[in-house]
Write a protein that holds these residues in place. Sequence first.
Motif, PDB file in Angstrom:
ATOM      1  N   ILE A   4       0.844  -1.199   0.000  1.00  0.00           N
ATOM      2  CA  ILE A   4       0.000   0.000   0.000  1.00  0.00           C
ATOM      3  C   ILE A   4       0.879   1.249   0.000  1.00  0.00           C
ATOM      4  O   ILE A   4       0.670   2.179  -0.766  1.00  0.00           O
ATOM      5  CB  ILE A   4      -0.936   0.025   1.236  1.00  0.00           C
ATOM      6  CG1 ILE A   4      -1.870  -1.183   1.221  1.00  0.00           C
ATOM      7  CG2 ILE A   4      -1.758   1.312   1.257  1.00  0.00           C
ATOM      8  CD1 ILE A   4      -2.891  -1.188   2.354  1.00  0.00           C
ATOM      9  N   SER A   5       1.906   1.247   0.870  1.00  0.00           N
ATOM     10  CA  SER A   5       2.812   2.398   0.956  1.00  0.00           C
ATOM     11  C   SER A   5       3.415   2.727  -0.390  1.00  0.00           C
ATOM     12  O   SER A   5       3.414   3.871  -0.835  1.00  0.00           O
ATOM     13  CB  SER A   5       3.966   2.103   1.909  1.00  0.00           C
ATOM     14  OG  SER A   5       3.638   2.450   3.205  1.00  0.00           O
ATOM     15  N   SER A   6       3.940   1.708  -1.025  1.00  0.00           N
ATOM     16  CA  SER A   6       4.635   1.897  -2.280  1.00  0.00           C
ATOM     17  C   SER A   6       3.672   2.406  -3.355  1.00  0.00           C
ATOM     18  O   SER A   6       3.982   3.316  -4.120  1.00  0.00           O
ATOM     19  CB  SER A   6       5.269   0.572  -2.655  1.00  0.00           C
ATOM     20  OG  SER A   6       5.570   0.542  -3.984  1.00  0.00           O
ATOM     21  N   MET A   7       2.471   1.825  -3.380  1.00  0.00           N
ATOM     22  CA  MET A   7       1.459   2.229  -4.350  1.00  0.00           C
ATOM     23  C   MET A   7       1.029   3.682  -4.086  1.00  0.00           C
ATOM     24  O   MET A   7       0.918   4.481  -5.005  1.00  0.00           O
ATOM     25  CB  MET A   7       0.266   1.296  -4.214  1.00  0.00           C
ATOM     26  CG  MET A   7      -0.725   1.342  -5.321  1.00  0.00           C
ATOM     27  SD  MET A   7      -2.210   0.442  -4.780  1.00  0.00           S
ATOM     28  CE  MET A   7      -2.846   1.519  -3.505  1.00  0.00           C
ATOM     29  N   LEU A   8       0.812   3.980  -2.807  1.00  0.00           N
ATOM     30  CA  LEU A   8       0.390   5.333  -2.449  1.00  0.00           C
ATOM     31  C   LEU A   8       1.451   6.351  -2.824  1.00  0.00           C
ATOM     32  O   LEU A   8       1.153   7.403  -3.391  1.00  0.00           O
ATOM     33  CB  LEU A   8       0.118   5.425  -0.947  1.00  0.00           C
ATOM     34  CG  LEU A   8      -1.243   4.947  -0.480  1.00  0.00           C
ATOM     35  CD1 LEU A   8      -1.290   4.909   1.026  1.00  0.00           C
ATOM     36  CD2 LEU A   8      -2.347   5.849  -1.031  1.00  0.00           C
TER      37      LEU A   8
END
Lengths: 350, 388
Positions: A4-8
């Motif tokens: 999620i972090s990377s996508m965000l």
Amino acid sequence: MSDISSMLEDSVTRLFRDKVDREFLQEQEKTGWAAQLWELTEELGLSSVLVKEDNGGVGGDWADAYEIVKGCGRFAVPLPLPETIVARWLLDQTNLVAPEGPLTLIPSIDGSDAKRIPWGRNAVAGCTTQVTDSGNIVRLVDFTDVVFTHEVNLAKEPRDNCSMIANLCDGDVNVPATASFYLGAMIRSAQISGVAMALLEQATIYSGERSQFGRNLNKFQTVQHNLARLATAAASLDSISRFAFATMDNVGFKDDAKTDVRFAIAAAKSRASECVDLICALSHQIHGAIGFTYEHSLHFYSRRAWSWRSEFGGSSYWANTLGDIALGLGSEKLWGAITALGINETKTAN
Amino acid sequence: MESIVDLLRYDPGQLPASAENLRQDVRDFLAVEMKQYSALTRAYTWDGADQTFSEKMGAKGWLGMTLPKEYGGAGLSNLERYVVAEETLFAGAPVGYHWIADRQSGPLIARIGTEKQKADLLPRICRGETCFSIGMSEPNSGSDLASLQSKAVRTDEGWLINGTKLWTTNAHIASYMIGLFRTDLNAQPKHAGFSQFIIDLKNTPGVTVRPIEDLTGRKHFNEVVFENALVSDDALLGTENDGWRQVGSELAIERSGPERFLSCAVLFVELLKVLEQGDDQSAKREIGSILANLVTLRSMSLSVSGKLAQGDDVSLQAVIVKDLGAEFEQTLPGIVQKIVGIEPNLSDDAEPLAQVLALLTMLAPSFSLRGGTVEILRGIIAKRLGIS
């Protein structure tokens, strides 16, 4: 880093880099509210990053939220997105229903007066945490009929005053009465960390383009060392702000401000506020006179940093708070509290 | 090339639960062992050496923790070592006798040493019996390391070493030096053609160790002269002429550890002890500011440690920790002086805070010299960011 972090981080960077450039910021300072940009962030669900999936949110953690909030600083995003993220999380801890639209945090309420509310005129409602006789609450104030006196910070971001706070509802919550203030400080420290990165990026590019005495500025050792100092400051702010957000995940709010996330937040905002002088001075120095013009984009970052360092408590306030923590723990227990901050309690339990 | 944002990213380092159990064991051990040391002795931290203490650490299994079990190590990650390192430093334990061996000589030998070198040296490092020194600087080569002149020449009997190493910490008590010597005189570029050697300082004819008094009057660094010192082929560490790269691989861990921001921990503790007895409101802000710096540096150092444990390249992040850490440690004595306004005083009957302040005020200049001067570090940072 979680998926999620990377996508965000990717989508936040793409969106803001595309949309929030110098022309956009100049225009926005004249016209006020960036309604379209807000809608785009809503399409990505950014303001609901911390809301549980069952309640229609993204179900992310604070480490994920950090990427968005830092991005808001790095790209000088003129929206109360960080405030809304925190407000939605606070409301998600209660039985209150969060209204649609931009929200904000009310730094403090004195009787029926509230001052310097970030984006007050643009937000549909504001949140704050308070103590009552029957326990701590999240107070949600509906702004529909509230008349604001308009004020701004140095970056012309709305910081509005109002009286007659009437239309409100309260929800019981299991966080300290000061939680909204602490979380306000935490998002500002992340935004300052983002600004530090922007100041470094701009100075790096400029020093590679501008030539004097027959060579680019970045060929001068003095300039290289100033850039290195700027980079180390930016790195340290990334580290401590990220650490505070991670501590929100790992430890959170407990009974004792000396040993829970409040310790980490106080350290983060104290450092961030204290570093603002250095990062702004270095980047402006490298840019020379052009960076002092309105036409150049540098001031969109430095003016924000100069205000953000004071909002939700400045470096003195937080250094004093930390001093209280240190002396409260005493020489015997302080080190134990410092090392305990790094522990992931959920992992430990497994 | 990676973006600046990625290069300057410090993901929070997480210590495993097992490390926290270990931490408690170390604290219990130190609670007993540290009683015998005065505040002034503790203020030396990793500048202070005590073989008996190091052997006790070894007996506990807390040295060479990352080394393979077959050589006496514990086969653990760098994170467990981090816990032991920061606990001993914060307590001001005299870790100097084993520090370099445990931190870098052991891991380096384990990585690139011969079977004989590993079998011979690693178990002794793990037991805390053996002190190592690192021979890098020379009279005419300080920061400009590529200009080193000392050389090792291959002969029928082994390697013949000539030259002088300078500022070699602990060479006067160390059994070994891992030194960098020129082995190819014609190599280009200048930093090619170096090799590392493990030299037995006690039993090699032609080696003379002369302690140099530092400005505090203490002897801890040395001049080491090599006059036709003959070492066997076994002394070569790693690959001939690959010394420069081998040295570089040690640096991330050398530069990012807790010793880069805890050198003045004892001073901070002594300051707290004095302030917690009074009611000096004005000191609170300064204490808080120091603490914010300390917590920030620890978050950075722990982040690098976590990435090292995963095998990531963290050389830039490590240099940044060293640069900021040195600045923090170096300014601390001045800040303490401002807060309490006492005179630094080394005499036996002075208050502990005055003694510790005196020592660290005088040691502070070395903090931004050892392990790479601040000028060199900032040059590296600029270069790694693509500026230059």
